[in-house]
Enzyme design. Sequence first.
Site, short mmCIF file in Angstrom:
data_model
loop_
_atom_site.label_atom_id
_atom_site.label_comp_id
_atom_site.label_asym_id
_atom_site.label_seq_id
_atom_site.Cartn_x
_atom_site.Cartn_y
_atom_site.Cartn_z
N GLU A 279 -29.73 3.65 -8.32
CA GLU A 279 -28.46 3.37 -8.97
C GLU A 279 -27.61 4.64 -9.09
O GLU A 279 -26.38 4.60 -8.97
CB GLU A 279 -28.70 2.77 -10.35
N TRP A 282 -26.02 5.00 -5.79
CA TRP A 282 -24.88 4.08 -5.62
C TRP A 282 -23.63 4.69 -6.24
O TRP A 282 -22.53 4.63 -5.67
CB TRP A 282 -25.17 2.74 -6.30
N TRP A 311 -4.95 -15.26 -2.15
CA TRP A 311 -5.36 -15.31 -3.55
C TRP A 311 -4.46 -16.26 -4.34
O TRP A 311 -3.26 -16.35 -4.09
CB TRP A 311 -5.30 -13.92 -4.17
N ASN A 346 -24.84 -4.96 -16.20
CA ASN A 346 -24.48 -4.84 -14.80
C ASN A 346 -24.66 -6.14 -14.02
O ASN A 346 -23.82 -6.49 -13.18
CB ASN A 346 -25.29 -3.73 -14.13
N TRP A 364 -9.10 -9.73 -6.71
CA TRP A 364 -10.05 -8.82 -7.35
C TRP A 364 -9.36 -7.72 -8.14
O TRP A 364 -9.92 -7.20 -9.10
CB TRP A 364 -10.97 -8.18 -6.29
N TRP A 387 -16.12 -4.16 -7.85
CA TRP A 387 -15.25 -5.32 -7.67
C TRP A 387 -15.06 -5.66 -6.20
O TRP A 387 -15.08 -6.85 -5.82
CB TRP A 387 -13.89 -5.06 -8.34
#
Length: 479
Positions: A279, A282, A311, A346, A364, A387
């Site tokens: 993590e 990331w 969208w 998370n 988004w 996102w």
Amino acid sequence: MRQLMWLRSDLRTQDNTALHAAMGAGPTIALYLISPQQWLEHDDAPCKVDFWLRNLVELRQRLAELNVPLLIRRAPHWRDAPQVIAELCRQHAIDCVQVNEEYGLHESRRDREVAASLEPLGVRLRSHLDQLFFPPGSVLTKSGSYFQVYSQFRKICYQRLHTALPALVGLPAPQAPLGIASDEVPAAVDGFATPSDSLRQLWPAGEDAAQERLALFAEERLAYYQDSRDYPIVPGTSQQSTYLAAGVISPRQCLHAALRGNQGEFDSGNPGAVSWINELLWREFYKHILVGYPRVSRHRAFRPETEALPWRDAPQDLLAWQQGRTGIPIIDAAMRQLLATGWMHNRLRMVVAMFLTKNLMIDWREGERFFMRHLIDGDLAANNGGWQWSASTGTDAAPYFRIFNPISQSQKFDADGRFIRTWLPELVGLNKRDIHDPSAMGGLFGLADYPRPIVDLAHSRERVLQAFRSLPPLEPAHV
């Protein structure tokens, strides 16, 4: 050689690269800029600004122990920073301004402009690697480009860590007193409401609080992290993201804590430690993406072809999502957790993001902005990366056909409904089967105070799949 340590997202004295370099080079003064106009433009949350201020109070004391005065100045917008810092350098005969690197588009422009304003004064701006393990541009593909796939990026990071583990920077020794008084830290900043006492108590300020939380996690929870991290009712995560975002703790400190709990291994040994280090990488990956692909700082999709997605303009659906009244319990519970605590688990961040972008088919960017306006751990790179991953518009994103079913996610990760009951008291009387989807019970069970689902999950899934299938192919210029 008097030094100015310009603090930004590095509110600590321990393992602070720029502070260590500054105090090693000469008598040091610390500076923090209050920039409310810039913070509003960046959608920084009121609880996040309050967290910064509370940490500055703690940091002021820690710096005092090193005889480093902390000056607070106002630069409403970052374009005001060059003039404010140049004036301070003239006033205090500063020879060098020391900073830890930041990586957003606006942050980089700000630092270039400050450096340019200092050059005529003979003052150097010296920047340091601090919030990353590796400098952006140093972890590249064989063709010399930034990685777009996390697993490939991680492989190179593992190779580097085997040979060049980032070392911790020691706490500087106190310097001789300078006879300069520290400024008082403001209790609040106009435009940013003070959060509730209950929220503040969840996130105590200061390095000691961050270190205590890290030690507790490393000693009691790290070994089980892989198994417990996905269950929102279980205290299985480190909850270090808030302290990392403000720089109250460093990634290096987190990495070394994990290594101590895993006999020095980062890619083998205890699965919990390996998963948590994963993590941290990331987080590193998304900051490298921010530098390598600056369009993501400009509210653009990483995958250009997805800009053509149709969208929906659905303000009522967006508002229901924001307020936690979609009629999908796990979604509503997660959103209410965010509103009350400034934080969201998370696993639930992914679930609510996919619900907004896939089931409601709302852009988004609406979710990214709302999160930043409420998250105490709001971080441009991580928030944007998360996102765009969920929306299938980003680097290494979830395939567009991978769509979390929020009810299935709820049944799997909150099987007994304990998390839902914590945040949705109106459902507290439902059993562990019905609480995940009250609409399946029919309309005769006295749930008038809880809404029916605002969207049909199956129908909405097909709608977004068709939208992705209909995207035009990427033009050769973008390949």
